[in-house]
Structures are given as structure tokens and as C-alpha cells.
Design a protein around this motif. Sequence first.
Motif, PDB file in Angstrom:
ATOM      1  N   MET A   1       0.852  -1.186   0.000  1.00 56.75           N
ATOM      2  CA  MET A   1       0.000   0.000   0.000  1.00 56.75           C
ATOM      3  C   MET A   1       0.895   1.247   0.000  1.00 56.75           C
ATOM      4  O   MET A   1       1.772   1.354   0.852  1.00 56.75           O
ATOM      5  CB  MET A   1      -0.872  -0.024   1.262  1.00 56.75           C
ATOM      6  CG  MET A   1      -2.005   0.978   1.241  1.00 56.75           C
ATOM      7  SD  MET A   1      -2.906   0.971   2.810  1.00 56.75           S
ATOM      8  CE  MET A   1      -3.582  -0.679   2.860  1.00 56.75           C
ATOM      9  N   PRO A   2       0.709   2.156  -0.960  1.00 55.12           N
ATOM     10  CA  PRO A   2       1.538   3.376  -0.933  1.00 55.12           C
ATOM     11  C   PRO A   2       1.357   4.121   0.394  1.00 55.12           C
ATOM     12  O   PRO A   2       0.256   4.153   0.949  1.00 55.12           O
ATOM     13  CB  PRO A   2       0.981   4.204  -2.102  1.00 55.12           C
ATOM     14  CG  PRO A   2       0.331   3.217  -3.019  1.00 55.12           C
ATOM     15  CD  PRO A   2      -0.205   2.126  -2.126  1.00 55.12           C
ATOM     16  N   ASP A   3       2.439   4.706   0.895  1.00 56.32           N
ATOM     17  CA  ASP A   3       2.374   5.435   2.172  1.00 56.32           C
ATOM     18  C   ASP A   3       1.299   6.512   2.138  1.00 56.32           C
ATOM     19  O   ASP A   3       0.598   6.742   3.127  1.00 56.32           O
ATOM     20  CB  ASP A   3       3.723   6.104   2.469  1.00 56.32           C
ATOM     21  CG  ASP A   3       4.802   5.079   2.807  1.00 56.32           C
ATOM     22  OD1 ASP A   3       4.435   3.908   3.093  1.00 56.32           O
ATOM     23  OD2 ASP A   3       5.987   5.445   2.777  1.00 56.32           O
ATOM     24  N   SER A   4       1.176   7.187   0.989  1.00 61.07           N
ATOM     25  CA  SER A   4       0.190   8.274   0.887  1.00 61.07           C
ATOM     26  C   SER A   4      -1.226   7.721   1.107  1.00 61.07           C
ATOM     27  O   SER A   4      -2.059   8.361   1.761  1.00 61.07           O
ATOM     28  CB  SER A   4       0.286   8.958  -0.468  1.00 61.07           C
ATOM     29  OG  SER A   4       0.157   8.009  -1.512  1.00 61.07           O
ATOM     30  N   PHE A   5      -1.504   6.522   0.577  1.00 62.97           N
ATOM     31  CA  PHE A   5      -2.824   5.910   0.760  1.00 62.97           C
ATOM     32  C   PHE A   5      -3.065   5.648   2.250  1.00 62.97           C
ATOM     33  O   PHE A   5      -4.125   5.963   2.795  1.00 62.97           O
ATOM     34  CB  PHE A   5      -2.907   4.561   0.029  1.00 62.97           C
ATOM     35  CG  PHE A   5      -3.063   4.617  -1.454  1.00 62.97           C
ATOM     36  CD1 PHE A   5      -2.568   5.672  -2.207  1.00 62.97           C
ATOM     37  CD2 PHE A   5      -3.697   3.570  -2.126  1.00 62.97           C
ATOM     38  CE1 PHE A   5      -2.704   5.694  -3.588  1.00 62.97           C
ATOM     39  CE2 PHE A   5      -3.843   3.582  -3.502  1.00 62.97           C
ATOM     40  CZ  PHE A   5      -3.347   4.634  -4.233  1.00 62.97           C
ATOM     41  N   TYR A   6      -2.063   5.013   2.859  1.00 62.63           N
ATOM     42  CA  TYR A   6      -2.196   4.619   4.267  1.00 62.63           C
ATOM     43  C   TYR A   6      -2.474   5.852   5.136  1.00 62.63           C
ATOM     44  O   TYR A   6      -3.410   5.852   5.954  1.00 62.63           O
ATOM     45  CB  TYR A   6      -0.919   3.909   4.720  1.00 62.63           C
ATOM     46  CG  TYR A   6      -0.990   3.382   6.131  1.00 62.63           C
ATOM     47  CD1 TYR A   6      -1.535   2.123   6.394  1.00 62.63           C
ATOM     48  CD2 TYR A   6      -0.537   4.149   7.209  1.00 62.63           C
ATOM     49  CE1 TYR A   6      -1.617   1.640   7.692  1.00 62.63           C
ATOM     50  CE2 TYR A   6      -0.613   3.674   8.505  1.00 62.63           C
ATOM     51  CZ  TYR A   6      -1.155   2.422   8.739  1.00 62.63           C
ATOM     52  OH  TYR A   6      -1.240   1.946  10.030  1.00 62.63           O
ATOM     53  N   LEU A   7      -1.661   6.898   4.923  1.00 56.82           N
ATOM     54  CA  LEU A   7      -1.798   8.097   5.756  1.00 56.82           C
ATOM     55  C   LEU A   7      -3.165   8.756   5.565  1.00 56.82           C
ATOM     56  O   LEU A   7      -3.796   9.178   6.537  1.00 56.82           O
ATOM     57  CB  LEU A   7      -0.683   9.104   5.426  1.00 56.82           C
ATOM     58  CG  LEU A   7       0.704   8.652   5.901  1.00 56.82           C
ATOM     59  CD1 LEU A   7       1.796   9.569   5.344  1.00 56.82           C
ATOM     60  CD2 LEU A   7       0.753   8.614   7.434  1.00 56.82           C
ATOM     61  N   LEU A   8      -3.627   8.837   4.327  1.00 52.56           N
ATOM     62  CA  LEU A   8      -4.932   9.462   4.072  1.00 52.56           C
ATOM     63  C   LEU A   8      -6.064   8.644   4.695  1.00 52.56           C
ATOM     64  O   LEU A   8      -7.011   9.204   5.257  1.00 52.56           O
ATOM     65  CB  LEU A   8      -5.164   9.604   2.566  1.00 52.56           C
ATOM     66  CG  LEU A   8      -4.464  10.794   1.916  1.00 52.56           C
ATOM     67  CD1 LEU A   8      -4.467  10.649   0.395  1.00 52.56           C
ATOM     68  CD2 LEU A   8      -5.148  12.096   2.338  1.00 52.56           C
ATOM     69  N   ALA A   9      -5.971   7.321   4.602  1.00 55.88           N
ATOM     70  CA  ALA A   9      -7.028   6.470   5.164  1.00 55.88           C
ATOM     71  C   ALA A   9      -7.067   6.587   6.690  1.00 55.88           C
ATOM     72  O   ALA A   9      -8.144   6.671   7.291  1.00 55.88           O
ATOM     73  CB  ALA A   9      -6.812   5.021   4.737  1.00 55.88           C
ATOM     74  N   VAL A  10      -5.874   6.617   7.306  1.00 51.78           N
ATOM     75  CA  VAL A  10      -5.809   6.747   8.765  1.00 51.78           C
ATOM     76  C   VAL A  10      -6.382   8.097   9.197  1.00 51.78           C
ATOM     77  O   VAL A  10      -7.143   8.188  10.169  1.00 51.78           O
ATOM     78  CB  VAL A  10      -4.351   6.566   9.252  1.00 51.78           C
ATOM     79  CG1 VAL A  10      -4.171   7.013  10.680  1.00 51.78           C
ATOM     80  CG2 VAL A  10      -3.920   5.107   9.065  1.00 51.78           C
ATOM     81  N   GLN A  11      -6.017   9.130   8.442  1.00 48.04           N
ATOM     82  CA  GLN A  11      -6.504  10.485   8.743  1.00 48.04           C
ATOM     83  C   GLN A  11      -8.032  10.578   8.641  1.00 48.04           C
ATOM     84  O   GLN A  11      -8.686  11.164   9.499  1.00 48.04           O
ATOM     85  CB  GLN A  11      -5.919  11.428   7.695  1.00 48.04           C
ATOM     86  CG  GLN A  11      -5.257  12.666   8.218  1.00 48.04           C
ATOM     87  CD  GLN A  11      -4.651  13.419   7.045  1.00 48.04           C
ATOM     88  OE1 GLN A  11      -5.361  13.878   6.145  1.00 48.04           O
ATOM     89  NE2 GLN A  11      -3.332  13.517   7.038  1.00 48.04           N
ATOM     90  N   ALA A  12      -8.569   9.972   7.593  1.00 45.62           N
ATOM     91  CA  ALA A  12     -10.028   9.995   7.403  1.00 45.62           C
ATOM     92  C   ALA A  12     -10.712   9.264   8.549  1.00 45.62           C
ATOM     93  O   ALA A  12     -11.713   9.742   9.101  1.00 45.62           O
ATOM     94  CB  ALA A  12     -10.397   9.373   6.056  1.00 45.62           C
ATOM     95  N   ALA A  13     -10.178   8.112   8.924  1.00 45.42           N
ATOM     96  CA  ALA A  13     -10.770   7.337  10.024  1.00 45.42           C
ATOM     97  C   ALA A  13     -10.741   8.149  11.321  1.00 45.42           C
ATOM     98  O   ALA A  13     -11.716   8.182  12.077  1.00 45.42           O
ATOM     99  CB  ALA A  13     -10.022   6.014  10.193  1.00 45.42           C
ATOM    100  N   GLN A  14      -9.614   8.816  11.552  1.00 46.14           N
ATOM    101  CA  GLN A  14      -9.460   9.649  12.743  1.00 46.14           C
ATOM    102  C   GLN A  14     -10.545  10.726  12.781  1.00 46.14           C
ATOM    103  O   GLN A  14     -11.196  10.918  13.800  1.00 46.14           O
ATOM    104  CB  GLN A  14      -8.097  10.316  12.667  1.00 46.14           C
ATOM    105  CG  GLN A  14      -7.424  10.544  13.983  1.00 46.14           C
ATOM    106  CD  GLN A  14      -5.902  10.433  13.825  1.00 46.14           C
ATOM    107  OE1 GLN A  14      -5.369  10.633  12.720  1.00 46.14           O
ATOM    108  NE2 GLN A  14      -5.228  10.126  14.901  1.00 46.14           N
ATOM    109  N   GLU A  15     -10.741  11.413  11.661  1.00 42.96           N
ATOM    110  CA  GLU A  15     -11.746  12.484  11.608  1.00 42.96           C
ATOM    111  C   GLU A  15     -13.142  11.942  11.852  1.00 42.96           C
ATOM    112  O   GLU A  15     -14.033  12.667  12.283  1.00 42.96           O
ATOM    113  CB  GLU A  15     -11.705  13.181  10.248  1.00 42.96           C
ATOM    114  CG  GLU A  15     -10.384  13.870  10.039  1.00 42.96           C
ATOM    115  CD  GLU A  15     -10.494  15.152   9.232  1.00 42.96           C
ATOM    116  OE1 GLU A  15     -11.625  15.593   8.961  1.00 42.96           O
ATOM    117  OE2 GLU A  15      -9.429  15.700   8.902  1.00 42.96           O
ATOM    118  N   ALA A  16     -13.317  10.660  11.582  1.00 46.21           N
ATOM    119  CA  ALA A  16     -14.641  10.063  11.752  1.00 46.21           C
ATOM    120  C   ALA A  16     -14.794   9.419  13.132  1.00 46.21           C
ATOM    121  O   ALA A  16     -15.836   8.823  13.417  1.00 46.21           O
ATOM    122  CB  ALA A  16     -14.868   9.020  10.658  1.00 46.21           C
ATOM    123  N   GLY A  17     -13.757   9.534  13.966  1.00 44.15           N
ATOM    124  CA  GLY A  17     -13.866   9.003  15.321  1.00 44.15           C
ATOM    125  C   GLY A  17     -13.350   7.587  15.500  1.00 44.15           C
ATOM    126  O   GLY A  17     -13.716   6.910  16.464  1.00 44.15           O
TER     127      GLY A  17
END
Length: 217
Positions: free
Chosen positions: A96-112
Motif C-alpha cells: 500500500m503506498p504510504d500516501s494511501f495509508y496516511l490518508l485512510a488513517v486520517q479519514a478514520a481519525q476524523e470520523a472518530g
Amino acid sequence: MNYSLFDDASDMQPWIEPICEGALILRHFSVSDEIALLDGIQQILSKHPFRQMRTPNGHRMSVAMTCCGEVGWVSDSNGYRYSAYDPENGEHWPAMPDSFYLLAVQAAQEAGFPDFKPDSCLINQYQARSHLSLHQDKDEKNLGAPIVSFSLGIPATFLFGGMQRTDAIQRYHLAHGDVVVWGGPARLRYHGVAPIKEAAHPLLGTQRINLTFREAI
Ligand code: MD6
Ligand code: FE
């Protein structure tokens, strides 16, 4: 008539649209990272192109798929499962590209969902008339983790039902840059994608690409 210099930019400001407890849409979330996402997708496609898999009952899916991460989602006459290898060429799915991983983690964080650590990303390609029938995502090991789903390209109508296939369905318009996060009490709700309407997007042309991140293993 449009009198504001800033209307275009403010139209793309991120905002949160709740769906129900555990599920929401982060509107415009990934617009500013679209180039990184498209670069990552191109890299993956060069060795693992989109292909239309068969369902266990022999039908070819109208959605074409590929994957990245430790495992990918595969479907054939033996059923649905996660596999470390691409069945088309026997090679391990690409990291998984690092950029994908970071964006997915960030989105999950914003969603709680602050602990999300995706190990799999399914990449779906929709053309005009492609659709995804109502289903539950239940093949993942950690159902306590959410699913994070990025929409790119032409729009789709996301169908969001209940815990039974026959429950009433709500419809949500998903545009380029929108991210759906889906977990907690909503994690096993039935959902799907209505037949895609013909359209064109300036960057992606006549397709929609959807990335769904999971904790699969
Ligand atoms: C799609 N998405 O939007 C297909 N599943 O193309 C899904 O099947 C999905 O978006 C679980 C949670 C979010 C999703
Ligand atoms: Fe799904």
C-alpha cells in the motif's frame, strides 16, 4: 450570476455529513490529494491491471478490481476471500503506498476511529452502467475496525440499507473527493452502488474509481 471571487474554493471546503451512528461522509476530503492518489493507482495498475472477477455463481462482475496491501480481496468459483497473491499472475499484491495509508488513517481519525491500521485496499473501477449489488462487508477479521472508502472520478449513487437485505434503502450522491467512513454499529449494514450514469471527469475521464481500506487480517 456568481459575484464571489472565492466561490470555487469554498465549494471544495471539507465538511461532514452524518449518515447514521458509525457512518458518515467526509465531503471533499481527498480533493487536495487527488494527484498522489492517482499516481499511486497508476503504479499499482502497471503490474496488477483492473480485471472483472467472477462471483461464486459464475457471473462476471460489472465492476473491475485490483488491490494493494498485505492482502487483496478476490472472488472466483470457490467464493470470496482475502489473499496475499494476485490470482492473475501469482505475484504478491503491491504494498500500500504510504500516501494511501496516511490518508485512510486520517479519514478514520476524523470520523472518530483513531486506531485504524488498514492492511488491505480494494480498488474498484466503474464505467457507465457498472453497479455493485447490495452486500455486507463481513469477510474482514477485525469487524471492530471501520471501512474507509474514497470516491474518485465520475459520481455514483451509494445505496445504504439496514441489517437485513430487505430493509429500506437511503441514497447518497458520492462525488470526486468524497470519503465514506463506516464502522461501529453500522459496520454490517447492507450497501451497494446504483448503475453509474455516463459522465466525464476532468482528471479521470469516463470512469469512477473507489478505494476501500480495511483491516482484513
Ligand atoms: C463503492 N463501496 O463505493 C463500493 N463498502 O464503490 C463499498 O462497497 C463499501 O464504500 C463498505 C463501506 C464503504 C463502501
Ligand atoms: Fe462494500
